[in-house]
Design a protein around this motif. Structure first.
Motif, short mmCIF file in Angstrom:
data_model
loop_
_atom_site.label_atom_id
_atom_site.label_comp_id
_atom_site.label_asym_id
_atom_site.label_seq_id
_atom_site.Cartn_x
_atom_site.Cartn_y
_atom_site.Cartn_z
N UNK A 25 40.53 25.89 22.93
CA UNK A 25 39.09 25.65 22.77
C UNK A 25 38.73 24.17 22.86
N UNK A 26 39.66 23.31 22.44
CA UNK A 26 39.39 21.87 22.48
C UNK A 26 39.71 21.27 23.86
N UNK A 30 36.31 38.55 30.63
CA UNK A 30 36.88 37.20 30.63
C UNK A 30 37.32 36.87 32.06
N UNK A 31 36.76 35.80 32.60
CA UNK A 31 37.16 35.36 33.94
C UNK A 31 38.66 35.05 33.91
N UNK A 32 39.44 35.67 34.82
CA UNK A 32 40.90 35.51 34.77
C UNK A 32 41.40 34.07 34.78
N UNK A 33 40.61 33.15 35.30
CA UNK A 33 41.05 31.75 35.31
C UNK A 33 41.37 31.25 33.90
N UNK A 34 40.71 31.85 32.92
CA UNK A 34 40.90 31.40 31.53
C UNK A 34 42.28 31.73 30.97
N UNK A 48 36.08 27.47 27.65
CA UNK A 48 36.50 28.76 27.07
C UNK A 48 35.66 29.15 25.85
N UNK A 49 34.93 28.16 25.30
CA UNK A 49 34.12 28.44 24.10
C UNK A 49 33.02 29.44 24.38
N UNK A 50 32.63 29.58 25.66
CA UNK A 50 31.50 30.47 25.99
C UNK A 50 31.79 31.91 25.58
#
Ligand code: HEG
Length: 141
Positions: A33-34, A93-97, A39-41
């Motif tokens: 997250x930092x 969740x977009x797989x890039x994450x 990814x915080x979205x």
């Protein structure tokens, strides 16, 4: 495809990490997250302040799922099937994450396991996390 040697390394790394897995999961999620704030979205409904109980609780859930996959590598696809549906159809969740989380998990394993996290173990665990991510992404779209 994971070789027998890679599976042995993954299992040995997980055995060393497991006793402290909740802390590891918390640190990995917080790091994601930092370091990758986009990814915080996905977690707008949680308290994302540093060290929050929400991050601790969710990090523990995520690492537990990774641990279950590690304990039964040959059946990973069925172990993770429900989570795959959840991430693709409900959470979207977009797989890039997934690579952001994998990176964060690897850094946390390195910081906790130190010299036990050899380059070979790192390579095997990276491959394992890529396989987990592929399963969690395969129902997307
Ligand atoms: Mg996901 C829920 C595991 C990556 C966003 N994730 C969950 C849950 C688990 C899990 C076990 C709880 C499911 C439940 O309550 O039934 N997640 C998991 C793994 C991985 C992963 C194993 C990758 C290795 N997740 C991931 C990524 C994001 C994300 C990269 C977004 C950046 N997960 C997410 C969200 C939820 C979960 C938003 C719902 C959280 C909630 O509202 O409780």
């Amino acid at each position: 495809m994971l070789s027998a040697a890679e599976k042995a390394l993954i299992s040995s790394i997980w055995q060393k990490a497991a006793p402290n897995s909740e802390q590891l999961g918390f640190e990995a999620l917080q790091r994601m997250l930092i370091v990758f704030p986009q990814t915080k979205t996905y977690f707008k409904h949680m308290d994302l302040s540093k060290g929050s109980a929400d991050i601790r609780k969710h990090g523990a859930k995520v690492i537990q799922a990774i641990g279950e996959a590690a304990l039964d590598i040959d059946n990973m696809a069925s172990t993770l099937s429900n989570l795959s549906s959840l991430h693709a159809y409900n959470l979207r969740v977009d797989p890039v994450n997934f690579s952001f989380l994998s990176h964060s998990v690897l850094v946390v394993l390195a910081s906790h396991l130190s010299e036990d996290f050899t380059p070979e173990a790192h390579a095997a665990f990276d491959k394992f996390l890529a396989a987990v991510a592929a399963i969690l992404s395969e129902k997307y779209r």
